[in-house]
Design a protein around this motif. Structure first.
Motif, mmCIF file in Angstrom:
data_model
loop_
_atom_site.group_PDB
_atom_site.id
_atom_site.type_symbol
_atom_site.label_atom_id
_atom_site.label_comp_id
_atom_site.label_asym_id
_atom_site.label_seq_id
_atom_site.Cartn_x
_atom_site.Cartn_y
_atom_site.Cartn_z
ATOM 1 N N THR A 20 62.563 -10.521 9.795
ATOM 2 C CA THR A 20 63.745 -10.744 10.631
ATOM 3 C C THR A 20 63.348 -11.063 12.070
ATOM 4 O OG1 THR A 20 63.943 -8.359 10.995
ATOM 5 C CG2 THR A 20 65.294 -9.306 9.247
ATOM 6 N N ALA A 21 62.272 -10.467 12.552
ATOM 7 C CA ALA A 21 61.811 -10.752 13.914
ATOM 8 C C ALA A 21 61.314 -12.194 14.004
ATOM 9 C CB ALA A 21 60.709 -9.776 14.320
ATOM 10 N N TYR A 22 60.603 -12.657 12.987
ATOM 11 C CA TYR A 22 60.140 -14.058 12.985
ATOM 12 C C TYR A 22 61.339 -15.014 12.951
ATOM 13 C CZ TYR A 22 55.295 -12.666 12.291
ATOM 14 O OH TYR A 22 54.041 -12.137 12.454
ATOM 15 N N ARG A 23 62.339 -14.676 12.146
ATOM 16 C CA ARG A 23 63.535 -15.521 12.092
ATOM 17 C C ARG A 23 64.220 -15.581 13.453
ATOM 18 N NH1 ARG A 23 64.926 -12.505 7.511
ATOM 19 N NH2 ARG A 23 64.003 -13.434 5.685
ATOM 20 N N ARG A 24 64.344 -14.430 14.086
ATOM 21 C CA ARG A 24 64.990 -14.367 15.399
ATOM 22 C C ARG A 24 64.210 -15.192 16.429
ATOM 23 N NH1 ARG A 24 66.113 -9.357 15.257
ATOM 24 N NH2 ARG A 24 64.127 -8.588 16.005
ATOM 25 N N VAL A 25 62.886 -15.087 16.432
ATOM 26 C CA VAL A 25 62.047 -15.860 17.356
ATOM 27 C C VAL A 25 62.199 -17.353 17.071
ATOM 28 C CG1 VAL A 25 59.654 -16.408 17.973
ATOM 29 C CG2 VAL A 25 60.391 -14.032 17.843
ATOM 30 N N ALA A 26 62.163 -17.726 15.797
ATOM 31 C CA ALA A 26 62.276 -19.149 15.437
ATOM 32 C C ALA A 26 63.621 -19.713 15.878
ATOM 33 C CB ALA A 26 62.088 -19.330 13.924
ATOM 34 N N VAL A 27 64.701 -19.021 15.570
ATOM 35 C CA VAL A 27 66.038 -19.513 15.924
ATOM 36 C C VAL A 27 66.203 -19.587 17.439
ATOM 37 C CG1 VAL A 27 68.498 -18.916 15.864
ATOM 38 C CG2 VAL A 27 67.136 -18.814 13.764
ATOM 39 N N THR A 28 65.785 -18.559 18.138
ATOM 40 C CA THR A 28 65.950 -18.526 19.595
ATOM 41 C C THR A 28 65.104 -19.597 20.271
ATOM 42 O OG1 THR A 28 66.396 -16.149 19.508
ATOM 43 C CG2 THR A 28 65.764 -17.063 21.643
ATOM 44 N N CYS A 29 63.823 -19.596 19.981
ATOM 45 C CA CYS A 29 62.920 -20.538 20.656
ATOM 46 C C CYS A 29 63.249 -21.989 20.311
ATOM 47 C CB CYS A 29 61.466 -20.220 20.306
ATOM 48 S SG CYS A 29 60.862 -18.702 21.073
ATOM 49 N N LEU A 30 63.470 -22.266 19.043
ATOM 50 C CA LEU A 30 63.775 -23.651 18.661
ATOM 51 C C LEU A 30 65.164 -24.051 19.136
ATOM 52 C CD1 LEU A 30 62.151 -23.830 15.132
ATOM 53 C CD2 LEU A 30 61.335 -24.855 17.256
ATOM 54 N N GLY A 31 66.107 -23.132 19.133
ATOM 55 C CA GLY A 31 67.442 -23.438 19.652
ATOM 56 C C GLY A 31 67.392 -23.831 21.117
ATOM 57 N N VAL A 32 66.657 -23.063 21.917
ATOM 58 C CA VAL A 32 66.525 -23.372 23.346
ATOM 59 C C VAL A 32 65.773 -24.686 23.535
ATOM 60 C CG1 VAL A 32 65.470 -22.620 25.523
ATOM 61 C CG2 VAL A 32 66.709 -20.971 24.094
ATOM 62 N N ALA A 33 64.639 -24.854 22.834
ATOM 63 C CA ALA A 33 63.823 -26.058 22.997
ATOM 64 C C ALA A 33 64.587 -27.315 22.566
ATOM 65 C CB ALA A 33 62.524 -25.927 22.197
ATOM 66 N N TRP A 34 65.209 -27.279 21.406
ATOM 67 C CA TRP A 34 65.930 -28.459 20.928
ATOM 68 C C TRP A 34 67.108 -28.799 21.832
ATOM 69 C CZ3 TRP A 34 66.178 -27.003 15.016
ATOM 70 C CH2 TRP A 34 64.898 -27.159 14.462
ATOM 71 N N THR A 35 67.792 -27.787 22.329
ATOM 72 C CA THR A 35 68.906 -28.033 23.257
ATOM 73 C C THR A 35 68.395 -28.697 24.534
ATOM 74 O OG1 THR A 35 70.134 -26.154 22.359
ATOM 75 C CG2 THR A 35 70.794 -26.949 24.543
ATOM 76 N N ALA A 36 67.286 -28.184 25.048
ATOM 77 C CA ALA A 36 66.706 -28.772 26.263
ATOM 78 C C ALA A 36 66.267 -30.217 26.018
ATOM 79 C CB ALA A 36 65.521 -27.934 26.738
ATOM 80 N N TYR A 37 65.625 -30.461 24.878
ATOM 81 C CA TYR A 37 65.209 -31.834 24.554
ATOM 82 C C TYR A 37 66.423 -32.755 24.465
ATOM 83 C CZ TYR A 37 60.508 -30.152 23.335
ATOM 84 O OH TYR A 37 59.255 -29.607 23.340
ATOM 85 N N LEU A 38 67.480 -32.267 23.844
ATOM 86 C CA LEU A 38 68.699 -33.064 23.719
ATOM 87 C C LEU A 38 69.260 -33.399 25.097
ATOM 88 C CD1 LEU A 38 70.961 -34.323 21.966
ATOM 89 C CD2 LEU A 38 72.095 -32.092 22.064
ATOM 90 N N LEU A 39 69.349 -32.390 25.961
ATOM 91 C CA LEU A 39 69.886 -32.623 27.305
ATOM 92 C C LEU A 39 68.985 -33.552 28.121
ATOM 93 C CD1 LEU A 39 71.167 -29.026 28.125
ATOM 94 C CD2 LEU A 39 72.535 -31.052 27.509
ATOM 95 N N LEU A 40 67.684 -33.373 28.015
ATOM 96 C CA LEU A 40 66.759 -34.270 28.717
ATOM 97 C C LEU A 40 66.890 -35.705 28.195
ATOM 98 C CD1 LEU A 40 63.608 -31.968 28.885
ATOM 99 C CD2 LEU A 40 64.888 -32.841 30.857
ATOM 100 N N GLY A 41 67.030 -35.840 26.889
ATOM 101 C CA GLY A 41 67.200 -37.171 26.299
ATOM 102 C C GLY A 41 68.507 -37.817 26.705
ATOM 103 N N LEU A 42 69.585 -37.051 26.656
ATOM 104 C CA LEU A 42 70.889 -37.601 27.059
ATOM 105 C C LEU A 42 70.882 -38.002 28.527
ATOM 106 C CD1 LEU A 42 73.312 -35.186 25.161
ATOM 107 C CD2 LEU A 42 72.821 -37.595 24.631
ATOM 108 N N ASN A 43 70.237 -37.203 29.383
ATOM 109 C CA ASN A 43 70.137 -37.553 30.791
ATOM 110 C C ASN A 43 69.324 -38.835 30.980
ATOM 111 O OD1 ASN A 43 70.504 -37.031 33.676
ATOM 112 N ND2 ASN A 43 68.293 -36.709 33.642
ATOM 113 N N THR A 44 68.254 -38.973 30.229
ATOM 114 C CA THR A 44 67.426 -40.183 30.317
ATOM 115 C C THR A 44 68.239 -41.406 29.911
ATOM 116 O OG1 THR A 44 65.435 -38.900 29.866
ATOM 117 C CG2 THR A 44 65.294 -41.263 29.499
ATOM 118 N N ILE A 45 69.024 -41.277 28.854
ATOM 119 C CA ILE A 45 69.888 -42.377 28.416
ATOM 120 C C ILE A 45 70.923 -42.692 29.491
ATOM 121 C CG2 ILE A 45 71.659 -43.055 26.741
ATOM 122 C CD1 ILE A 45 70.044 -41.352 24.664
#
Length: 178
Positions: A20-45
């Motif tokens: 459960t700790a690995y799941r929580r780390v994966a969801v949190t870290c990837l959720g933050v990273a993917w959201t940031a990538y999306l926002l950076l990409g949308l801003n670049t566009i």
């Protein structure tokens, strides 16, 4: 390096944490990273791919999120690799034949792209080239375990050991007793 030391000492990289700790780390870290990538990409566009914004998004702004993404992907990988599982056994075999897999990958990919092979360099678009690494990984996962079920070493590991010891090493595994 510091994250690696933390990961090892905390038991994260050794698989000592609860699932459960690995799941929580994966969801949190990837959720933050993917959201940031999306926002950076949308801003670049939105900025019309102005080179300053492309530079900021790809070189400056994404750095902290790469670290989070790496931790998230590591958590997913640790979740996927269970001791004694089929994927674990196959990945262990890939590691035991690492020299052969490294050289085999080099030979395979250069055979696709270099002139002595299919000569495909600069003929594929970027999206198509991204299909090559997973295909090569699949080849390594498929061949390594059956090979090492029959033989002690990968072909290049055997050649290297024989050369280093100046004596041909036994290649085949002994047959099981009847």
């Amino acid at each position: 390096m510091l994250f690696g030391m933390w990961g090892f000492r905390s038991g994260f990289l050794t698989g000592a944490w609860e699932r459960t700790a690995y799941r929580r780390v994966a969801v949190t870290c990837l959720g933050v990273a993917w959201t940031a990538y999306l926002l950076l990409g949308l801003n670049t566009i939105a900025q019309g791919f102005d080179q300053r914004w492309v530079y900021f998004a790809s070189i400056v702004g994404s750095v902290p999120f790469r670290i989070l993404g790496t931790i998230g992907y590591a958590a997913l990988l640790i979740l996927a690799i269970r001791p004694g599982g089929r994927l674990t056994e196959r990945m262990a075999a890939v590691g035991r034949a690492a020299f052969t897999n490294y050289l085999g990958t080099s030979i395979l990919v250069t055979a696709i792209f270099y002139g002595w092979g299919l000569g495909q360099f600069a003929r594929w678009d970027r999206a198509t080239i991204y299909l090559i690494p997973p295909a090569v990984w699949l080849v390594m996962l498929v061949w390594s375990k059956p090979w090492l079920d029959r033989f002690r070493y990968g072909p290049f590991e055997w050649a290297w050991r024989s050369l280093a010891r100046l004596k041909l090493q036994p290649m085949r595994k002994p047959l099981p007793a009847a």
